[in-house]
Design a protein around this motif. Structure first.
Motif, mmCIF file in Angstrom:
data_model
loop_
_atom_site.group_PDB
_atom_site.id
_atom_site.type_symbol
_atom_site.label_atom_id
_atom_site.label_comp_id
_atom_site.label_asym_id
_atom_site.label_seq_id
_atom_site.Cartn_x
_atom_site.Cartn_y
_atom_site.Cartn_z
ATOM 1 N N GLN A 183 -2.200 -0.889 8.309
ATOM 2 C CA GLN A 183 -1.074 -1.758 8.783
ATOM 3 C C GLN A 183 0.249 -1.216 9.016
ATOM 4 O O GLN A 183 0.915 -1.866 9.904
ATOM 5 N N ASN A 185 -2.106 -11.651 13.564
ATOM 6 C CA ASN A 185 -2.437 -12.594 12.274
ATOM 7 C C ASN A 185 -3.309 -11.905 11.454
ATOM 8 O O ASN A 185 -4.232 -11.198 11.617
ATOM 9 N N LEU A 186 -3.173 -12.222 9.991
ATOM 10 C CA LEU A 186 -3.814 -11.526 9.105
ATOM 11 C C LEU A 186 -5.259 -12.456 8.998
ATOM 12 O O LEU A 186 -4.885 -13.757 8.784
ATOM 13 N N GLY A 191 -8.846 -8.211 8.193
ATOM 14 C CA GLY A 191 -7.748 -7.633 8.587
ATOM 15 C C GLY A 191 -6.914 -8.252 9.433
ATOM 16 O O GLY A 191 -6.944 -9.251 9.777
ATOM 17 N N LEU A 192 -5.829 -7.521 9.911
ATOM 18 C CA LEU A 192 -5.035 -7.870 10.887
ATOM 19 C C LEU A 192 -5.440 -7.818 12.332
ATOM 20 O O LEU A 192 -6.506 -6.851 12.689
ATOM 21 N N PRO A 247 -4.878 -4.098 5.663
ATOM 22 C CA PRO A 247 -3.842 -4.128 4.603
ATOM 23 C C PRO A 247 -3.670 -3.408 3.465
ATOM 24 O O PRO A 247 -3.077 -3.129 2.510
#
Length: 224
Positions: free
Chosen positions: A106, A116-117, A121-122, A150
């Protein structure tokens, strides 16, 4: 009296064996470091299987030897990653891209990233603030599954859930080394790509390095 002599002899023998083992371990570490740096200097891997096993077995002492001689132990770690990649190249090339996964850290994203998480993951929103979105599009068209992670917990969870047969891990030199060790333990083909800059925010990656690994085994399809 006899039993005391036997006990003293036993202690003496154990001491001798311990000294021999320590000296042997030190000499083996010295040989591993020597071969590693000679390989780095020549740009060619010598005795790759021996060196790879030796680096894992003697890592602490090998780094100590590097520091003693004023050598950068990061260079030894980078060498071990390159060696690992070289030894896994054929196996990685034989895995279909649809069965490969890429984990991006990240820290590559922009500090104003709106992603957005989620539990996976993102999720990149293709905002254009960094290069991640554009490269994800290219890699996904090749068949890759990609996660912006992350942390290592997500990596373990996604590997368990989606069961890829090969993984490319991107991160700082320490993260990549630890990731490759983890993949070895679970018998997954792993390739590592090290970022150009360490840190927690807006780190840098040579995307060409990642793409060079990603196209292994599928260059002809891309050119076609």
């Amino acid at each position: 009296m006899i039993s005391e002599n036997i006990w003293e002899q036993l202690i003496f023998t154990i001491g001798e064996i311990a000294i021999i083992l320590v000296i042997g371990f030190f000499l083996f570490s010295l040989i591993v470091v020597g071969i590693s740096f000679y390989s780095i200097k020549k740009g060619r891997f010598y005795f790759p299987s021996l060196v790879k096993s030796g680096i894992v077995m003697t890592e602490g002492m090998a780094k100590g030897i590097c520091k003693f001689f004023g050598l950068d132990d990061k260079e030894l770690t980078a060498f071990s990653i390159n060696l690992h990649n070289t030894m896994n190249q054929t196996a990685f090339s034989n895995v279909l891209p649809e069965k490969r996964a890429i984990f991006l850290p990240q820290c590559l994203r922009n500090s104003a990233c709106p992603a957005n998480l989620t539990p996976e993951g993102l999720i990149c929103r293709r905002c254009g603030r960094c290069e991640i979105g554009a490269h994800i599009d290219v890699l996904e068209k090749m068949g890759y599954k990609i996660w912006i992670a992350p942390g290592s917990t997500l990596i373990k969870r996604m590997v368990k859930k989606y069961k890829p047969e090969a993984v490319i891990g991107v991160g700082c030199i320490v993260e990549v080394r630890e990731g490759l060790e983890l993949l070895d333990k679970i018998n997954l083909v792993g390739m590592g790509v090290v970022t150009l800059k360490d840190g927690c925010v807006e780190t840098l990656l040579n995307w060409h390095d990642l793409m060079d690994v990603a196209v292994l085994g599928i260059e002809e399809e891309i050119q076609g």
